[in-house]
Write an enzyme that holds these catalytic residues in place. Structure first.
Site, mmCIF file in Angstrom:
data_model
loop_
_atom_site.group_PDB
_atom_site.id
_atom_site.type_symbol
_atom_site.label_atom_id
_atom_site.label_comp_id
_atom_site.label_asym_id
_atom_site.label_seq_id
_atom_site.Cartn_x
_atom_site.Cartn_y
_atom_site.Cartn_z
ATOM 1 N N ASN A 25 16.666 6.344 4.359
ATOM 2 C CA ASN A 25 16.294 7.609 5.009
ATOM 3 C C ASN A 25 14.777 7.752 5.143
ATOM 4 O O ASN A 25 14.277 8.835 5.416
ATOM 5 C CB ASN A 25 16.892 8.805 4.252
ATOM 6 C CG ASN A 25 16.365 8.909 2.827
ATOM 7 O OD1 ASN A 25 15.485 8.156 2.429
ATOM 8 N ND2 ASN A 25 16.897 9.844 2.063
ATOM 9 N N ASP B 27 7.822 5.404 -9.718
ATOM 10 C CA ASP B 27 8.709 6.533 -10.038
ATOM 11 C C ASP B 27 9.543 6.204 -11.270
ATOM 12 O O ASP B 27 9.503 5.078 -11.780
ATOM 13 C CB ASP B 27 9.608 6.873 -8.831
ATOM 14 C CG ASP B 27 10.212 5.634 -8.158
ATOM 15 O OD1 ASP B 27 10.337 4.591 -8.826
ATOM 16 O OD2 ASP B 27 10.549 5.710 -6.971
ATOM 17 N N GLU C 33 11.793 12.275 -0.944
ATOM 18 C CA GLU C 33 12.863 12.395 0.040
ATOM 19 C C GLU C 33 12.359 13.124 1.289
ATOM 20 O O GLU C 33 11.325 13.803 1.241
ATOM 21 C CB GLU C 33 14.029 13.173 -0.579
ATOM 22 C CG GLU C 33 14.656 12.496 -1.797
ATOM 23 C CD GLU C 33 15.590 11.357 -1.440
ATOM 24 O OE1 GLU C 33 15.458 10.766 -0.342
ATOM 25 O OE2 GLU C 33 16.464 11.040 -2.267
HETATM 26 C C1 GLP Z 1 14.706 3.571 -4.697
HETATM 27 C C2 GLP Z 1 13.261 3.534 -5.172
HETATM 28 C C3 GLP Z 1 12.318 3.221 -4.047
HETATM 29 C C4 GLP Z 1 12.816 2.017 -3.266
HETATM 30 C C5 GLP Z 1 14.145 2.337 -2.659
HETATM 31 C C6 GLP Z 1 14.725 1.207 -1.828
HETATM 32 O O1 GLP Z 1 15.055 4.806 -4.200
HETATM 33 N N1 GLP Z 1 12.864 4.757 -5.769
HETATM 34 O O2 GLP Z 1 11.025 2.975 -4.572
HETATM 35 O O3 GLP Z 1 11.895 1.688 -2.259
HETATM 36 O O4 GLP Z 1 15.052 2.603 -3.718
HETATM 37 O O5 GLP Z 1 15.368 0.312 -2.672
HETATM 38 P P1 GLP Z 1 15.876 -1.123 -2.258
HETATM 39 O O6 GLP Z 1 14.665 -1.982 -2.224
HETATM 40 O O7 GLP Z 1 16.804 -1.517 -3.367
HETATM 41 O O8 GLP Z 1 16.537 -0.983 -0.950
#
Ligand code: GLP
Length: 265
Positions: A147, A78, A154
């Site tokens: 979430n 993303d 989402e």
């Molecule tokens: C962001 C990214 C996701 C990732 C998520 C969790 O929203 N777009 O790809 O999995 O965060 O992030 P973290 O690994 O920092 O908890």
């Protein structure tokens, strides 16, 4: 919106490791195995804190010259809308800085949806074409949001969506604010591979560490496959490996099969 999905579901292989470092070493080994078998594969990489130990382990392997990663092509999961690839906070810059530069993967082989495109919808379409032109993604690495989001899909995102523009939830913006000076700086929209894009990967490896992810992991792999928990769609893919630490596995009921590893593996 609740949409329970009725289609074939599979049991993912769930591996539980003591902590984030062991998870990182294990996931790096899964990636190096792939590279040994198919040195010119395309892999999909996420950002976030969770893959940090995996990327550190990959950098260590690259530094030892035990594996040549330079033939890989990388596709980001993303990207934020409004950030050019060169912006240090863009996911493209982050992945180059944290992973691909040290793995000897040329910058022009690191693809992401164009966050600064004047026509974001067209940029999403173009990204799908770039993935297809590379022959598809052999291994997609994923984190998971609190979430249950994967990528920036989402809750409520239809499972048949491909790369698309999405509005970030306030929870997600707050979770990601630590990478910015303040919450107001966190973009409101992102371009993300859709669930259908993610499911096209040959193999999916989901990683989760820490108690804050325990509930999302349990919702993803227990109960209904539903758009309410985007990660639950992974149960419709036949080759998913879930690599978590003890804290992130804590809410999985005993009835869910898993392989528990000690520190020595
Ligand atoms: C962001 C990214 C996701 C990732 C998520 C969790 O929203 N777009 O790809 O999995 O965060 O992030 P973290 O690994 O920092 O908890």
């Amino acid at each position: 919106m609740t949409e329970a999905i009725r289609r074939a579901t599979f049991e993912p292989v769930i591996e539980v490791w003591p902590g984030p470092i062991e998870v990182g070493v294990r996931v790096a080994a899964l990636i190096t195995d792939l590279v040994a078998a198919t040195p010119h594969a395309a892999i999909g990489l996420p950002t976030g804190s969770t893959p940090g130990p995996t990327y550190a382990a990959l950098r260590a392997v690259a530094a030892s010259r035990a594996v040549d990663f330079s033939g890989l092509t990388v596709f980001l999961l993303d990207e934020y809308v409004g950030l050019a690839a060169e912006n240090p906070q863009s996911y493209r810059s982050t992945i180059r800085r944290e992973v691909t530069n040290d793995l000897g993967i040329a910058a022009d082989r690191v693809f992401g949806p164009a966050g600064d495109a004047s026509d974001p919808e067209e940029a999403c379409q173009r990204y799908e074409e770039q993935i297809a032109a590379a022959g598809g993604i052999a291994l997609q690495l994923l984190g998971i949001g609190r979430n249950g989001h994967i990528g920036f899909n989402e809750p409520g995102t239809a499972f048949d969506m491909r790369t698309h523009v999405t509005e970030l939830s306030e929870d997600t913006r707050e979770d990601n604010a630590r990478f910015f000076v303040c919450l107001a700086d966190v973009p409101t929209h992102a371009l993300t591979q859709g669930p259908a894009t993610i499911l096209d990967a040959g193999r999916i490896v989901l990683i989760a560490t820490g108690a804050a992810k325990a509930s999302a992991v349990a919702r993803a792999f227990v109960g209904a496959v539903s758009v309410d928990c985007p990660a639950s769609v992974l149960r419709t893919h036949p080759d998913v490996r879930v690599v978590v630490d003890t804290a992130a596995a804590a809410a999985l009921p005993d009835s869910v099969p898993r392989v528990v590893h000690g520190a020595e593996g």
